[in-house]
Design a protein around this motif. Structure first.
Motif, PDB file in Angstrom:
ATOM      1  N   ARG A 274      11.637   1.653  -6.499  1.00  0.00           N
ATOM      2  CA  ARG A 274      12.007   2.541  -7.599  1.00  0.00           C
ATOM      3  C   ARG A 274      11.427   2.120  -8.951  1.00  0.00           C
ATOM      4  N   PRO A 275      11.497   0.844  -9.321  1.00  0.00           N
ATOM      5  CA  PRO A 275      10.960   0.476 -10.648  1.00  0.00           C
ATOM      6  C   PRO A 275       9.430   0.632 -10.742  1.00  0.00           C
ATOM      7  N   TYR A 276       8.747   0.690  -9.597  1.00  0.00           N
ATOM      8  CA  TYR A 276       7.276   0.690  -9.602  1.00  0.00           C
ATOM      9  C   TYR A 276       6.699   2.031  -9.117  1.00  0.00           C
ATOM     10  N   ARG A 277       7.557   3.015  -8.910  1.00  0.00           N
ATOM     11  CA  ARG A 277       7.145   4.203  -8.153  1.00  0.00           C
ATOM     12  C   ARG A 277       5.984   4.979  -8.759  1.00  0.00           C
ATOM     13  N   LEU A 278       5.762   4.834 -10.054  1.00  0.00           N
ATOM     14  CA  LEU A 278       4.661   5.575 -10.676  1.00  0.00           C
ATOM     15  C   LEU A 278       3.386   4.736 -10.762  1.00  0.00           C
ATOM     16  N   SER A 279       3.384   3.571 -10.117  1.00  0.00           N
ATOM     17  CA  SER A 279       2.207   2.693 -10.202  1.00  0.00           C
ATOM     18  C   SER A 279       1.206   3.022  -9.097  1.00  0.00           C
ATOM     19  N   LEU A 280      -0.029   2.625  -9.339  1.00  0.00           N
ATOM     20  CA  LEU A 280      -1.119   2.845  -8.383  1.00  0.00           C
ATOM     21  C   LEU A 280      -0.823   2.190  -7.045  1.00  0.00           C
TER      22      LEU A 280
ATOM     23  N   GLN B  54     -12.928   6.727  -2.576  1.00  0.00           N
ATOM     24  CA  GLN B  54     -13.075   8.037  -1.934  1.00  0.00           C
ATOM     25  C   GLN B  54     -12.101   8.177  -0.753  1.00  0.00           C
ATOM     26  N   GLU B  55     -11.990   7.124   0.069  1.00  0.00           N
ATOM     27  CA  GLU B  55     -11.093   7.157   1.220  1.00  0.00           C
ATOM     28  C   GLU B  55      -9.634   7.175   0.762  1.00  0.00           C
ATOM     29  N   ARG B  56      -9.338   6.394  -0.283  1.00  0.00           N
ATOM     30  CA  ARG B  56      -7.969   6.403  -0.829  1.00  0.00           C
ATOM     31  C   ARG B  56      -7.588   7.807  -1.298  1.00  0.00           C
ATOM     32  N   SER B  57      -8.504   8.422  -2.018  1.00  0.00           N
ATOM     33  CA  SER B  57      -8.249   9.770  -2.538  1.00  0.00           C
ATOM     34  C   SER B  57      -7.990  10.748  -1.386  1.00  0.00           C
ATOM     35  N   LYS B  58      -8.831  10.633  -0.367  1.00  0.00           N
ATOM     36  CA  LYS B  58      -8.704  11.523   0.796  1.00  0.00           C
ATOM     37  C   LYS B  58      -7.326  11.364   1.452  1.00  0.00           C
ATOM     38  N   ARG B  59      -6.888  10.120   1.597  1.00  0.00           N
ATOM     39  CA  ARG B  59      -5.596   9.868   2.255  1.00  0.00           C
ATOM     40  C   ARG B  59      -4.424  10.320   1.383  1.00  0.00           C
ATOM     41  N   PHE B  60      -4.532  10.101   0.081  1.00  0.00           N
ATOM     42  CA  PHE B  60      -3.450  10.491  -0.829  1.00  0.00           C
ATOM     43  C   PHE B  60      -3.324  12.012  -0.886  1.00  0.00           C
TER      44      PHE B  60
ATOM     45  N   TYR C 188       5.856   5.574  -1.739  1.00  0.00           N
ATOM     46  CA  TYR C 188       7.100   6.199  -2.195  1.00  0.00           C
ATOM     47  C   TYR C 188       7.160   7.664  -1.750  1.00  0.00           C
ATOM     48  N   ILE C 189       6.058   8.394  -1.961  1.00  0.00           N
ATOM     49  CA  ILE C 189       6.021   9.812  -1.578  1.00  0.00           C
ATOM     50  C   ILE C 189       6.158   9.956  -0.069  1.00  0.00           C
ATOM     51  N   GLN C 190       5.475   9.089   0.689  1.00  0.00           N
ATOM     52  CA  GLN C 190       5.551   9.188   2.156  1.00  0.00           C
ATOM     53  C   GLN C 190       6.955   8.881   2.669  1.00  0.00           C
ATOM     54  N   ALA C 191       7.641   7.916   2.019  1.00  0.00           N
ATOM     55  CA  ALA C 191       9.017   7.611   2.420  1.00  0.00           C
ATOM     56  C   ALA C 191       9.909   8.829   2.175  1.00  0.00           C
ATOM     57  N   GLN C 192       9.724   9.464   1.028  1.00  0.00           N
ATOM     58  CA  GLN C 192      10.535  10.657   0.710  1.00  0.00           C
ATOM     59  C   GLN C 192      10.195  11.820   1.651  1.00  0.00           C
ATOM     60  N   ASN C 193       8.913  11.974   1.951  1.00  0.00           N
ATOM     61  CA  ASN C 193       8.523  13.029   2.907  1.00  0.00           C
ATOM     62  C   ASN C 193       9.222  12.834   4.253  1.00  0.00           C
TER      63      ASN C 193
ATOM     64  N   LEU D   2      -3.270   3.075  -3.840  1.00  0.00           N
ATOM     65  CA  LEU D   2      -3.389   2.312  -2.593  1.00  0.00           C
ATOM     66  C   LEU D   2      -2.696   3.041  -1.452  1.00  0.00           C
ATOM     67  N   ASP D   3      -3.264   2.897  -0.278  1.00  0.00           N
ATOM     68  CA  ASP D   3      -2.660   3.420   0.944  1.00  0.00           C
ATOM     69  C   ASP D   3      -1.695   2.362   1.483  1.00  0.00           C
ATOM     70  N   PRO D   4      -0.621   2.758   2.171  1.00  0.00           N
ATOM     71  CA  PRO D   4       0.332   1.765   2.697  1.00  0.00           C
ATOM     72  C   PRO D   4      -0.292   0.690   3.586  1.00  0.00           C
ATOM     73  N   THR D   5      -1.452   0.970   4.198  1.00  0.00           N
ATOM     74  CA  THR D   5      -2.087  -0.027   5.077  1.00  0.00           C
ATOM     75  C   THR D   5      -2.785  -1.133   4.283  1.00  0.00           C
ATOM     76  N   GLU D   6      -2.992  -0.944   2.977  1.00  0.00           N
ATOM     77  CA  GLU D   6      -3.829  -1.879   2.206  1.00  0.00           C
ATOM     78  C   GLU D   6      -3.086  -3.094   1.676  1.00  0.00           C
TER      79      GLU D   6
END
Length: 618
Positions: A123-129, A194-200, A135-140, A178-182
């Protein structure tokens, strides 16, 4: 991203991800979740090696917050560079994967606990890169979980929170996160921007897709259509779609536009569905689809049949809408209304360009051209004459044959019957545009020829409602044919015995099927209900009215038979009047027929009395 990470933790985490990706059918038959349980054990080891999460007031507050509070009004993102913050982030990522793991093994409560813990930590970091994607994937995932529990409001809150966080992040920061795998990878193995953008973007597309489902469930159809369209558009833009699935979703979206009478938009969705469906089997297998869609021929033919059925609805609804706008109060073509609509046609064509700008548009470049090529062969303006209606009829009939290839009576009884009923309806509405009465008769005859065999094979015990529908439809087709034959006979000075015989034969057939329909409403003791159910009230009243009219139309030279027919006709008219007096709701269903029935109830006794007097004199 700073923070040392030992090789043991990294290796265990990567091994857990690898096990998570093992498909269920590759596990032993008696242990379908073996690989998932193996992944879970490794994730729990990683969590233990990372150490306990720090106590933090923010985390406690997050646990008390509702889902909607967790992504709204985010403050400046807290620094994630320190080793303490890095450990928290990695713990949150492990909690996220444990949550997904438990959901995959149908342990939903445990899955929910891990995902909520992930949100609390982040929660305190949710708007960070570093954190926004996790965070979004957990909520989804929580949104999907609550949706499956049919707690739709809670699901909606989580998913709308994800959408808000994505929009805020893109507006204020915008860099591919960052993607959760990174979080467990060395710097040199990190993904490219480019890959990060695609995944996000894929994560956000999933968010929109789930929102579309939730709004559909809540019957917020406008919103559901908007989100469905956005999802489909983004999938094409990011080349992240499975052709068969994309095509069926686009075809389904067309049904929303058809119901709204937005035929240009519906045509675009269906044309796009055809073009994208044509790519099935040509798209190489991906991580999400290990097998090419073309390897599943039965599913391929089923989806092809489903898209064909959406096209049938398009043609049928467009033709029926034209009929409604041009018919008079007895359902015949009104030439004045037809002329008015012709005058409006030019205005409609002039406005086409501005309408196109508002219409749903998919694809760019070659794809856009391919979709336009399909569109240009199909009209979206209401047909105004037989030739224009025939174009739509032939297109609809083409898709009827295509749909029947898969939806055969063996195995798909209900679907097959619905397709045949749509085919019959296409003939019925085409007959409205036909001016030649003999040709109209032939169209109704075709309807009867395709409908009658259906009820021979149907067990009325299991298919009572379908049987009733078909009986009523066949009766109405015979009824229309009889009316047309009477109109043809009226134009002749001296109708021959062949025409009289034909009229009586059609009359008899119509009576037979109306009576079968009415008999199906009787209870096991063959007693007609005192109170007719709301679902069959109008058809039952119409059947009674038409039976009354049919008995009055029988041509006979036998005065005694004529009197019997008039008495039976009066009996049915009287039933309608009496029933509507005791059941006022029925009067609203058949206002026109009720007025005519009242008129006949007052006129027929006098006519019958005159007839008796005439018989007494002869």
């Amino acid at each position: 991203m700073a923070g040392a990470l030992g090789p043991e933790i990294r290796e265990k985490f990567q091994a857990a991800l690898a096990l998570s990706r093992v498909e269920l059918h590759k596990n032993p038959e008696k242990e379908p979740y073996k690989s998932k349980y193996g992944a879970r054990a490794l994730l729990e080891e990683v969590r233990a090696l990372l150490g306990p999460a720090p106590e933090d007031d923010d985390d406690e507050r997050a646990a008390e917050d509702g889902p909607g509070d967790q992504a709204q009004g985010a403050a400046e993102p807290r620094d994630t560079e320190g080793p303490g913050a890095q450990r928290v982030l990695r713990l949150a990522v492990v909690e996220f994967h444990l949550g997904v793991n438990h959901i995959d093994t149908e342990e939903l409560s445990a899955g929910e606990e891990h995902l909520v813990r992930c949100l609390c930590l982040l929660r305190p970091y949710r708007l960070s890169l570093d954190c926004v994607s996790v965070y979004i994937q957990a909520q989804n995932n929580l949104g999907i979980l609550w949706s499956e529990r049919e707690e739709i409001e809670t699901a909606r809150t989580y998913l709308e929170s994800s959408e808000a966080l994505y929009n805020q992040y893109m507006k204020e920061i915008g860099s591919p996160p960052l993607d959760p795998t990174e979080h467990f990878l060395p710097e040199e193995e990190k993904l490219t921007e480019q890959e990060r953008s695609k995944r996000f973007e894929k994560v956000y597309t999933h968010n929109l897709y789930y929102l579309a489902q939730v709004y559909q469930h809540m019957e917020m159809f406008e919103k559901a259509a908007h989100y469905c369209h956005s999802t489909l558009k983004r999938q094409l833009e990011h080349n992240a779609y499975h052709p068969m699935e994309w095509a069926i979703n686009a075809a389904t979206l067309s049904q929303f536009y058809i119901n709204k009478l937005c035929f240009m938009e519906a045509r675009h969705c269906l044309s796009a569905a055809n073009v994208i469906f044509g790519q099935t089997g040509k798209i190489p297998a991906t991580e999400d689809t290990p097998e090419a869609e073309g390897d599943v021929p039965e599913l391929y033919h089923q989806r092809k049949g489903e898209i064909a059925r959406c096209w049938i609805k398009y043609c049928l609804t467009l033709m029926q809408n034209a009929q409604l706008s041009m018919q008079d109060n007895i359902g015949e073509l009104d030439l004045d209304k037809q002329l008015e609509l012709r005058a409006l046609r030019k205005k409609e064509l002039d406005e086409e360009e501005s309408i196109r700008k508002r219409a749903v548009q998919f694809g760019t470049g070659e794809l856009c051209d391919a979709i336009s090529a399909v569109e240009e062969k199909v009209r979206y303006l209401r047909p105004l004459d037989f030739e224009e209606a025939r174009e739509l009829f032939l297109l609809g009939q083409h898709y009827v044959f295509e749909a029947k290839e898969f939806f055969q009576i063996d195995g798909y009884v209900t679907d097959h019957i619905e397709v045949v009923q749509d085919h019959s309806a296409l003939f019925k509405v085409l007959a409205f545009f036909e001016t030649d009465m003999e040709r109209r008769c032939k169209m109704h005859k075709r309807r009867i020829a395709m409908l009658e065999p259906l009820i021979v094979d149907l067990n009325p015990q299991y298919y009572l409602l379908v049987n009733r529908q078909i009986q009523f439809e066949i009766a109405h087709a015979y009824y229309d044919m009889m009316d047309l034959k009477v109109a043809i006979a009226d134009k002749l000075r001296d109708p021959d015995s062949h025409i009289v015989k034909k009229i009586n034969s059609l009359n008899k057939s119509a009576l037979k099927y109306y009576q079968l329909f009415l008999d199906s409403l009787r209870d096991p003791n063959k007693v007609f209900p005192e109170h007719i159910g709301e679902d069959v009230l109008r058809p039952a009243m119409l059947a009674k009215f038409r039976v009354a009219r049919l008995y009055g139309k029988i041509i006979t030279a036998d005065p005694k038979k004529e009197l019997e027919n008039l008495a039976t006709s009066l009996e049915h008219y009287k039933f309608i009047v009496d029933y509507c007096e005791t059941h006022p709701e029925a009067a609203q269903e058949i206002e026109v027929e009720l007025e005519l029935s009242k008129e006949m109830v007052s006129l027929l006794p006098t006519k019958m009395e005159r007839f008796r007097a005439k018989m007494a004199l002869t």
